[in-house]
Design an enzyme around this catalytic site. Structure first.
Site, PDB file in Angstrom:
ATOM      1  N   ARG A   5      53.374   8.022 -13.815  1.00 34.52           N
ATOM      2  CA  ARG A   5      52.368   8.979 -14.303  1.00 34.52           C
ATOM      3  C   ARG A   5      51.431   8.329 -15.313  1.00 34.52           C
ATOM      4  O   ARG A   5      50.253   8.682 -15.412  1.00 34.52           O
ATOM      5  CB  ARG A   5      53.032  10.239 -14.878  1.00 34.52           C
ATOM      6  CG  ARG A   5      53.984   9.955 -16.019  1.00 34.52           C
ATOM      7  CD  ARG A   5      54.568  11.237 -16.593  1.00 34.52           C
ATOM      8  NE  ARG A   5      55.718  10.958 -17.432  1.00 34.52           N
ATOM      9  CZ  ARG A   5      56.037  11.672 -18.509  1.00 34.52           C
ATOM     10  NH1 ARG A   5      55.300  12.699 -18.874  1.00 34.52           N
ATOM     11  NH2 ARG A   5      57.104  11.369 -19.210  1.00 34.52           N
ATOM     12  N   SER A  40      51.564  15.966 -20.012  1.00 37.33           N
ATOM     13  CA  SER A  40      52.673  15.437 -19.226  1.00 37.33           C
ATOM     14  C   SER A  40      52.208  14.677 -17.984  1.00 37.33           C
ATOM     15  O   SER A  40      52.798  13.683 -17.607  1.00 37.33           O
ATOM     16  CB  SER A  40      53.595  16.576 -18.769  1.00 37.33           C
ATOM     17  OG  SER A  40      54.142  17.222 -19.887  1.00 37.33           O
ATOM     18  N   GLU A  78      48.399  27.716 -10.969  1.00 35.85           N
ATOM     19  CA  GLU A  78      48.304  26.562 -10.078  1.00 35.85           C
ATOM     20  C   GLU A  78      47.565  26.876  -8.775  1.00 35.85           C
ATOM     21  O   GLU A  78      46.806  26.051  -8.267  1.00 35.85           O
ATOM     22  CB  GLU A  78      49.704  26.031  -9.755  1.00 35.85           C
ATOM     23  CG  GLU A  78      50.464  25.486 -10.971  1.00 35.85           C
ATOM     24  CD  GLU A  78      51.165  26.563 -11.789  1.00 35.85           C
ATOM     25  OE1 GLU A  78      51.130  27.749 -11.399  1.00 35.85           O
ATOM     26  OE2 GLU A  78      51.760  26.215 -12.833  1.00 35.85           O
TER      27      GLU A  78
END
Lengths: 266, 305
Positions: B5, B32, B53
């Site tokens: 990530r 995150s 989302e």
């Protein structure tokens, strides 16, 4: 076009809806007919568009979030010159570009819809892009009233006001019916106007079969706010035996009924 | 050591400087998922959808329909499970330039537990027409993948992880082309993502037992590098696939489909069984759910019996 000419286009759209769905042996005439006047005003008065140049970057865009009203959208697109009117005979037929619900194969279709609740989010994305690129085009979206039961509609509603998208106008086709019956019985959505206002939208309530009222509402602009037009309509509008009958949500007229429908739609 | 990530976030911010058409979206997880690095540099091209989302995916579709290359990020569970229908109809069907870059995939999410451990996301995404699936093994590869998928039309699913993993230096990255990290002749370990590191460990374990294991980094799970799979099957005669994902529908299933039709070869699929995960440290979970290098080595040895 003036209101009388637009009304004629709305009648032509209604005739195409009945003919093409009966020809296909399936489809959704009820919600197509309730949206016919709205789509006629959009395509023959409101939208800045070039039917011969569907990808024109400066165009206004219409996302038909209630994708099952595809027969009315296709009729409007054909009448506007995106493709030949004779194509409407191919509705829902194998190998033809006119899919049961809107898809990108059809010139003038701006988004794939049919799974309810998704179109408004796509329209919000388009409105964000227009702001980002400082384009003056406007994004329109037509949603169903039953569709307002989808949670995603309210996610999109929240985002449009959060991002102050005053370049988006939503028309809710408030025909009061959904597949299983009246919206008030299946799942109440009232107070609908108050909900949209609470989500930060400017709300205009109109008669969704009055061409001048639709023209006026679609021309409205509100600084810093998205606009929701709640258009009170009649499902199956224009065809007496279809009006306010939930059964014609997803069932076309029989050949015999079609003749009667076309007689009424003059 | 660096998480995939991190490689994603840094590359996305770099890409944003090179390509003004790139936009990014997130759903309240930008710290995150590391899209914050992009957001800080290009605030006008970053859209936070909040905890919504489905709408994020729709907005990404609308941006892509307006000519943007849209990267949409959240945790893998939410991106794929919660938004499956939005991805299917609004993104995959019209084949839009939406790149779904999801972090916190697999069991190595760890302590957050089963609700947050995506073990079915590869299966979901690879089942969608037009969707391509990339699972980078390290931060460098994740960064290269960002540039590659931005330059390749259509929707992508980029599967990213939470934990720090070792860096694999000197690897080329070409979409759809697997990398052989270590040559071997007795068995081929075909892995993606985090499991590439476990496969490398397995190869070491096998070496100490006199078994020569090839390790293949199958970073592109769809479209699969068929050639590399068939070559490995031909040259080693035994295949073990390794994924931090359910044994149902992931890399193992994809490899098995090809082999069963084109070159039936004895194989084992290392992945989680038909079960949810649970809370625990990533290393503990890898062990408990049968995904460690030792488990891979054991599977390989079964094939050698």
């Amino acid at each position: 076009m003036d209101a009388d000419q637009i009304a004629k286009k709305a009648t032509a759209i209604r005739r195409h809806v009945c003919e093409s769905t009966t020809g296909a042996g399936s489809g959704h005439p009820g919600g197509s007919l309730s949206a016919a006047d709205i789509l006629a005003v959009l395509y023959f008065h409101t939208l800045k568009h070039r039917p011969k140049e569907p990808g024109w970057p400066e165009r206004d865009r219409l996302v038909l979030s209630k994708g099952h009203a595809a027969p009315a959208l296709y009729a409007a697109l054909a009448e506007a010159g995106y493709f030949p009117v004779s194509d409407l005979k191919g509705l829902r037929k194998l190998g033809h570009h006119l899919q049961g619900h809107p898809a990108m194969d059809t010139p003038g279709v701006e988004a794939c819809t049919g799974s309810l609740g998704q179109g408004l989010s796509v329209a919000v994305g388009m409105a964000l892009a227009a702001k980002l690129d400082k384009r003056g085009n406007r994004i329109y979206c037509v949603a169903g009233d039953g569709e307002c039961q989808e949670g995603q509609i309210w996610e999109a509603a929240m985002a449009a006001s959060h991002y102050a998208l005053d370049n988006i106008t939503l028309v809710v086709d408030r025909n009061g019916l959904q597949i299983d019956g009246f919206t008030k019985d299946v799942m109440s959505i009232e107070p609908l106007a108050a909900k949209w206002r609470a989500f930060g939208w400017h709300v205009i309530k109109i008669n969704g079969h009055s061409i001048p009222e639709i023209m006026g509402a679609l021309a409205h602009r509100e600084k810093g706010k998205p606009i929701a037009i709640i258009a009170n309509t009649v499902k199956g509008s224009g065809v007496s035996f279809m009006e306010n009958v939930a059964g014609f949500h997803g069932k076309p007229a029989s050949q015999q009924q079609l003749e009667q429908a076309l007689e009424e739609l003059q | 050591m660096k998480a995939t990530r991190d490689g994603y976030g840094e590359a996305l911010a770099e890409l944003g400087g090179k390509n003004p058409n790139v936009v990014a979206l997130d759903a309240d997880l930008s710290c995150s998922t590391r899209t914050k690095l992009f957001a800080d540099k290009f605030p006008d091209r970053f859209f936070n959808a909040g905890v919504a989302e489905a709408n994020m995916i729709g907005m990404a579709a609308g941006l892509a329909l307006s000519g943007k290359v849209a990267f949409a990020s959240t945790f893998a569970v939410f991106a794929t499970n919660r938004c499956f229908d939005q991805i299917r109809v609004s993104v995959a069907y019209p084949a839009l330039d939406v790149k779904i870059a999801a972090s916190h995939s697999g069991i190595t999410v760890g302590e957050d537990g089963a609700s947050h451990q995506a073990l079915e996301d590869i299966a979901l995404m690879r089942s969608l027409p037009n969707m391509k699936v990339v699972v980078p093994a390290d931060a460098i590869e994740a960064g290269k993948a960002v540039f590659a998928i931005a330059g390749s039309p259509g929707p992508f699913y980029l599967r990213l992880g939470r934990p720090k993993v070792p860096l694999l230096e000197g690897q080329e990255f070409t979409l759809g082309k697997a990398n052989v990290l270590r040559d071997g002749s007795d068995v081929a370990l075909i892995a993606c993502g985090y499991m590439v590191h476990e496969a490398l460990e397995a190869a070491e374990l096998l070496k100490s037992k006199g078994v020569s294991a090839r390790v293949i980094n199958m970073h592109t799970v769809k479209p699969l590098d068929e050639k590399a799979i068939l070559k490995a099957a031909k040259e080693t005669g035994r295949i073990v696939t390794c994924e931090e994902h359910s044994r149902i529908g992931g890399l193992g299933s994809a490899v098995a489909s090809i082999l069963s039709e084109k070159r039936p070869t004895p194989m084992r699929i290392v992945g989680t069984d038909d079960t949810f995960g649970e809370s625990g440290l990533p290393a503990e979970l890898i062990k408990k759910y049968g995904l460690s290098g030792a488990h891979i080595a054991k599977a390989a040895k079964e094939l050698l019996k």
